[in-house]
Write an enzyme that holds these catalytic residues in place. Structure first.
Site, PDB file in Angstrom:
ATOM      1  N   SER A 142       2.280   3.733   2.758  1.00 20.44           N
ATOM      2  CA  SER A 142       3.318   2.784   3.063  1.00 20.44           C
ATOM      3  C   SER A 142       4.585   3.314   4.027  1.00 20.44           C
ATOM      4  O   SER A 142       4.521   4.622   4.087  1.00 20.44           O
ATOM      5  CB  SER A 142       3.929   2.597   1.502  1.00 20.44           C
ATOM      6  OG  SER A 142       5.059   1.997   1.670  1.00 20.44           O
ATOM      7  N   TYR A 168       7.602   6.542  -6.215  1.00 17.21           N
ATOM      8  CA  TYR A 168       6.497   5.619  -5.030  1.00 17.21           C
ATOM      9  C   TYR A 168       6.464   6.376  -3.530  1.00 17.21           C
ATOM     10  O   TYR A 168       5.328   6.725  -3.171  1.00 17.21           O
ATOM     11  CB  TYR A 168       7.047   4.348  -4.951  1.00 17.21           C
ATOM     12  CG  TYR A 168       6.201   3.421  -4.200  1.00 17.21           C
ATOM     13  CD1 TYR A 168       4.779   3.154  -4.521  1.00 17.21           C
ATOM     14  CD2 TYR A 168       6.429   2.959  -3.038  1.00 17.21           C
ATOM     15  CE1 TYR A 168       3.748   2.487  -3.579  1.00 17.21           C
ATOM     16  CE2 TYR A 168       5.499   1.875  -2.218  1.00 17.21           C
ATOM     17  CZ  TYR A 168       4.331   2.037  -2.668  1.00 17.21           C
ATOM     18  OH  TYR A 168       3.360   1.152  -1.594  1.00 17.21           O
TER      19      TYR A 168
END
Length: 302
Positions: A142, A168
């Site tokens: 990501s 994350y």
């Protein structure tokens, strides 16, 4: 190092990536392939003739059970596999859990699911990948990897305050380092590994976001209606880079690289809160990749 370019762009779909490509006889595992980008990855690969096994927590049809946060589940999946694996797409993941949660082995849950479970799966199937002779591993990262390096001092937030987005981002940095680690170790076995970011796509990955966060992202209006900003792409487009790296002949021999959602290799840049594109230097640092590999072996698989 010259950046790799392709004839595709951010609007190219997974099916268009594989137009004219015959994957008959190729055996591919896609984790989290029951919805979102994973589902579109599976559809495109099967459409090109591949034999695809969908590994997920709640498998349907010919899928197989796999809970990436549970080392026992990963071991069972590995033990039940026989024969070569031509590609693994490490797609499954969770994002921004509002509260700190831990897996049964004590790992912070985002890191356990997004990174460790895939590490255990891929290393457990090393011999099967080697049997293929020209196998590929794809880790789904990501743009969040630009925000945080891997914190070797406190990866599970046992001492520092838990932050959903820091957790994350760290897990997505770890996913890139996993690809780098594989590329450094397994090239002689005919195994290539690359990472990529799919960009912004409406999927179940956003299920833990509160309405305020969604409004700040521009994906929810004041009446609670879901919006699709111009910078979002469709799941079919978000899956394009996954199948590019997993199966396109254009990527033969390419390993240890990071690709953006426009299907082009990303430039290595300094990470930080104001950096919007590229791959952070800490995400592709060979020494960090080696250290993380050793850490996972020592701390995570029991």
């Amino acid at each position: 190092m010259t950046l790799i370019t392709t004839p595709f762009n951010a609007k190219t779909t997974a099916a268009e990536i594989l137009a004219g490509v015959d994957l008959t006889g190729r055996r591919i595992i896609v984790t989290g392939g029951t919805s979102g980008i994973g589902l579109e990855t599976v559809r495109a690969l099967r459409g090109a003739g591949a034999e695809v096994t969908v590994a997920s927590r709640n498998p349907a049809g010919d899928g197989r059970a796999l809970d990436l946060s549970d080392p026992g589940s990963v071991r069972s999946f590995v033990a039940g596999w026989s024969g070569p694996v031509h590609a693994i797409v490490a797609n499954a993941g969770i994002m921004a859990l509002p509260d700190r949660q831990v897996a049964a082995n004590g790992w912070e849950l985002q890191l356990a699911t997004n990174f460790l479970g895939h590490f255990a799966l891929i290393t457990g199937l090393h011999d099967n990948l080697r049997q293929a002779g020209d196998a590929r591993v794809v880790t789904v990262s990501s743009g969040a990897q630009l925000r945080e390096p891997f914190d070797f001092d406190d990866p599970h937030f046992e001492r520092r305050p838990y932050d959903p987005w820091v957790a994350y981002a760290q897990s997505k940095t770890a996913d890139v380092l996993l690809a780098v680690g594989i590329a450094r170790r397994w090239a002689g076995d005919g195994i290539a590994a690359n990472a990529f970011e799919p960009g912004y796509v409406h999927t179940g990955l956003q299920r833990h976001l509160d309405d305020g966060t969604k409004r700040a992202m521009g994906i929810l209006d004041d009446e609670g209606n879901l919006l699709t900003p111009g910078y979002f792409t469709t799941p079919e487009q978000g899956a394009a880079t996954a199948v590019l790296l997993a199966a396109s002949p254009l990527m033969a021999g390419v390993t240890g690289r990071y690709f953006a959602h426009d299907n082009q290799e990303a430039e290595v840049v300094p990470g930080g809160p104001d950096v919007m594109t590229g791959v952070a230097a800490w995400s592709v640092d060979p020494s960090a990749a080696d250290r993380l590999w050793d850490y996972a072996l020592e701390a995570g698989l029991e």
